[in-house]
Write a protein that holds these residues in place. Structure first.
Motif, PDB file in Angstrom:
ATOM      1  N   GLY A   8      -6.964  20.942  39.832  1.00 20.65           N
ATOM      2  CA  GLY A   8      -8.130  21.563  38.843  1.00 20.65           C
ATOM      3  C   GLY A   8      -7.327  21.801  36.931  1.00 20.65           C
ATOM      4  O   GLY A   8      -6.722  21.537  36.182  1.00 20.65           O
ATOM      5  N   ALA A   9      -5.320  21.867  37.389  1.00 20.48           N
ATOM      6  CA  ALA A   9      -4.499  21.661  36.222  1.00 20.48           C
ATOM      7  C   ALA A   9      -4.489  20.346  35.905  1.00 20.48           C
ATOM      8  O   ALA A   9      -4.380  20.195  34.443  1.00 20.48           O
ATOM      9  N   ASN A  10      -4.241  19.234  36.659  1.00 23.34           N
ATOM     10  CA  ASN A  10      -4.236  18.261  35.626  1.00 23.34           C
ATOM     11  C   ASN A  10      -5.418  17.636  35.130  1.00 23.34           C
ATOM     12  O   ASN A  10      -5.125  16.676  34.666  1.00 23.34           O
ATOM     13  N   SER A  11      -6.096  18.129  35.801  1.00 19.05           N
ATOM     14  CA  SER A  11      -7.686  17.505  35.395  1.00 19.05           C
ATOM     15  C   SER A  11      -8.155  18.476  33.974  1.00 19.05           C
ATOM     16  O   SER A  11      -8.427  17.614  32.867  1.00 19.05           O
ATOM     17  N   THR A  12      -7.469  19.796  33.733  1.00 14.87           N
ATOM     18  CA  THR A  12      -7.501  20.077  32.344  1.00 14.87           C
ATOM     19  C   THR A  12      -6.453  19.715  31.179  1.00 14.87           C
ATOM     20  O   THR A  12      -7.476  18.975  30.427  1.00 14.87           O
ATOM     21  N   ILE A  13      -5.466  19.349  31.418  1.00 16.37           N
ATOM     22  CA  ILE A  13      -4.250  18.595  30.604  1.00 16.37           C
ATOM     23  C   ILE A  13      -4.508  17.399  30.971  1.00 16.37           C
ATOM     24  O   ILE A  13      -5.068  17.132  28.717  1.00 16.37           O
ATOM     25  N   PHE A  14      -5.307  16.120  31.358  1.00 15.17           N
ATOM     26  CA  PHE A  14      -5.623  14.901  30.828  1.00 15.17           C
ATOM     27  C   PHE A  14      -6.933  15.359  30.162  1.00 15.17           C
ATOM     28  O   PHE A  14      -7.364  14.774  28.956  1.00 15.17           O
ATOM     29  N   SER A  15      -7.645  15.977  30.300  1.00 14.84           N
ATOM     30  CA  SER A  15      -9.565  16.337  29.253  1.00 14.84           C
ATOM     31  C   SER A  15      -8.201  16.436  28.051  1.00 14.84           C
ATOM     32  O   SER A  15      -8.982  15.801  26.932  1.00 14.84           O
ATOM     33  N   PHE A  16      -7.327  16.857  27.275  1.00 16.32           N
ATOM     34  CA  PHE A  16      -6.824  17.170  26.078  1.00 16.32           C
ATOM     35  C   PHE A  16      -5.737  15.568  26.022  1.00 16.32           C
ATOM     36  O   PHE A  16      -6.154  15.452  25.016  1.00 16.32           O
ATOM     37  N   VAL A  17      -5.201  15.445  26.757  1.00 14.76           N
ATOM     38  CA  VAL A  17      -4.714  13.927  26.723  1.00 14.76           C
ATOM     39  C   VAL A  17      -5.998  12.981  26.111  1.00 14.76           C
ATOM     40  O   VAL A  17      -5.664  11.730  25.333  1.00 14.76           O
ATOM     41  N   ASP A  18      -6.897  12.848  26.998  1.00 14.86           N
ATOM     42  CA  ASP A  18      -7.894  12.191  26.298  1.00 14.86           C
ATOM     43  C   ASP A  18      -8.701  12.272  25.047  1.00 14.86           C
ATOM     44  O   ASP A  18      -8.877  11.662  24.333  1.00 14.86           O
ATOM     45  N   ALA A  19      -9.395  13.648  25.279  1.00 14.16           N
ATOM     46  CA  ALA A  19      -9.532  13.737  23.103  1.00 14.16           C
ATOM     47  C   ALA A  19      -8.918  13.702  22.747  1.00 14.16           C
ATOM     48  O   ALA A  19      -9.132  13.518  21.376  1.00 14.16           O
ATOM     49  N   VAL A  20      -7.404  13.721  22.957  1.00 16.53           N
ATOM     50  CA  VAL A  20      -5.997  13.353  21.152  1.00 16.53           C
ATOM     51  C   VAL A  20      -5.790  12.359  21.171  1.00 16.53           C
ATOM     52  O   VAL A  20      -5.667  11.517  20.161  1.00 16.53           O
ATOM     53  N   LEU A  21      -5.350  11.672  22.019  1.00 15.94           N
ATOM     54  CA  LEU A  21      -4.397  10.763  22.432  1.00 15.94           C
ATOM     55  C   LEU A  21      -5.077   8.883  22.181  1.00 15.94           C
ATOM     56  O   LEU A  21      -4.799   7.783  22.339  1.00 15.94           O
ATOM     57  N   LEU A  22      -5.895   8.948  23.409  1.00 17.14           N
ATOM     58  CA  LEU A  22      -6.626   8.627  23.774  1.00 17.14           C
ATOM     59  C   LEU A  22      -7.971   7.915  22.891  1.00 17.14           C
ATOM     60  O   LEU A  22      -8.409   6.526  22.959  1.00 17.14           O
ATOM     61  N   LYS A  23      -9.236   8.586  23.387  1.00 16.67           N
ATOM     62  CA  LYS A  23     -10.049   8.204  22.798  1.00 16.67           C
ATOM     63  C   LYS A  23      -9.863   7.320  21.052  1.00 16.67           C
ATOM     64  O   LYS A  23      -9.169   8.270  20.373  1.00 16.67           O
ATOM     65  N   PRO A  24     -10.631   6.724  20.872  1.00 12.80           N
ATOM     66  CA  PRO A  24     -10.963   6.354  19.371  1.00 12.80           C
ATOM     67  C   PRO A  24     -11.228   7.731  18.132  1.00 12.80           C
ATOM     68  O   PRO A  24     -12.232   8.238  18.446  1.00 12.80           O
ATOM     69  N   LEU A  25     -10.974   7.676  17.090  1.00 14.99           N
ATOM     70  CA  LEU A  25     -11.626   8.268  16.002  1.00 14.99           C
ATOM     71  C   LEU A  25     -13.073   8.034  15.760  1.00 14.99           C
ATOM     72  O   LEU A  25     -13.149   6.999  16.404  1.00 14.99           O
ATOM     73  N   PRO A  26     -13.642   9.168  15.298  1.00 12.49           N
ATOM     74  CA  PRO A  26     -15.293   9.117  15.955  1.00 12.49           C
ATOM     75  C   PRO A  26     -15.877   8.154  14.722  1.00 12.49           C
ATOM     76  O   PRO A  26     -16.850   9.312  13.616  1.00 12.49           O
TER      77      PRO A  26
END
Length: 333
Positions: A8-26
């Motif tokens: 749960g902790a890893n998935s929570t933080i990865f959700s933020f890493v993915d949304a902020v750092l990994l996903k391209p600009l919309p």
């Protein structure tokens, strides 16, 4: 429980890493969007400033590496369209704004060239959230009129939910329509400028090209432009640069916690296996093959992993919502 907490902790933080750092600009080809700033040569980065409208237009005409340069700035509007006045959070935008960002409207259109110049027809583009809140998602909102700051502005377009420039709080966009008197003030720096690179153009090449344009302006207007240069940075990096290191450190920390959890579970399973030594010996004595016993132990471990993952999902979902509520305003994107 140990697995559920770690996952749960890893998935929570990865959700933020993915949304902020990994996903391209919309935005279409968002990796080609760059942010532009004026920079005082003597003061270095401390002298970085927003862009003056006149200089934005001069850079747009003189460069050879950018498809277009535009800008925007924040402005609150008083909406008197309804029974009670309300505050609307908006952006005043320079010419070419929607063309540079490249996002097509959900309904209607964006501004025409005539609407972007001083004295042109009034027009406003609204956000998806404002459309849902004010018009209930009715597509007939296009063509309706909003009364903003005492003036009447027809709604010409509705942007999709993914378009959130510069933040999700923005509700309307209106042209700046800078008059000639404002364009004559070269020290009036207030545009948050953004540009789109031509295909194949690197950041360094665009920087050199804009520096060339600004050097010519310094020769033409030494009183206002001498000692000033340009700064070109990736738009995504400009938005997330302040939190990149913190998020990766946090993700590494929770990843380390997951490793510790897995090590603890491995020790528990080894201890359990030692207690089951007599049971396994009886199984072998009754004729069980090695692969059958290993298969059973593997199935038990797989069941444990699946149960831990399933239990971790609601923890991850709740943790993501809680963290977004607590720190959403401080974390970009």
């Amino acid at each position: 429980a140990t697995l559920a907490l770690a996952i749960g902790a890893n998935s929570t933080i990865f959700s933020f890493v993915d949304a902020v750092l990994l996903k391209p600009l919309p935005y279409p080809d968002g990796d080609r969007l760059v942010q532009l700033r004026e920079r005082n040569v003597r003061q270095g980065e401390e002298g970085t400033a927003l862009v003056a409208p006149v200089r934005l237009e001069e850079w747009n005409r003189g460069n050879q590496t950018l498809e277009g340069i535009t800008g925007s700035y924040f402005e609150n509007f008083t909406d008197t369209s309804g029974t009670l006045p309300s505050r609307v959070e908006g952006q005043r935008v320079a010419p070419r704004f929607f063309r540079v960002l490249g996002t097509a409207p959900l309904a209607g259109r964006t501004f025409t060239d005539a609407e972007e110049i001083d004295g042109g027809p009034a027009a406003v583009v609204i956000s998806y959230g404002f459309w849902q809140e004010r018009f209930g998602g009715d597509l007939r909102a296009v063509g309706q009129t909003l009364r903003l700051n005492g003036g009447s502005f027809p709604v010409v377009g509705i942007m999709p939910a993914s378009f959130r420039w510069p933040t999700a709080a923005t509700q309307v966009w209106m042209p700046t329509r800078a008059p000639a008197s404002l364009l004559a003030v070269r020290e009036a720096r207030f545009y948050d400028a953004v540009a789109r690179l031509r295909p194949g153009v690197t950041l360094a090449r665009a920087q050199a090209d804009l520096d060339r344009v600004q050097q010519q302006l310094a020769r033409d207007y030494p009183k206002s432009d001498e000692g000033w240069s340009t700064r070109v940075t990736e738009l995504k990096e400009e938005q997330i640069g302040g939190v990149r290191r913190s998020l990766w450190i946090l993700f590494g920390a929770v990843g380390f916690v997951l490793c510790i959890a897995c090590a603890n579970i491995a020790c528990l399973m080894l201890a359990q296996g030692a207690r089951r030594e007599r049971e396994l010996s009886i199984r072998f004595g009754l004729g069980a093959e090695r692969r059958q016993v290993i298969g059973q132990l593997f199935a038990e471990g797989l069941l444990l992993a699946l149960l831990g993952a399933l239990a971790g999902l609601p923890l991850a979902y709740g943790g993501t919502l809680a963290l977004a509520k607590l720190a959403g305003n401080e974390i970009p994107r």
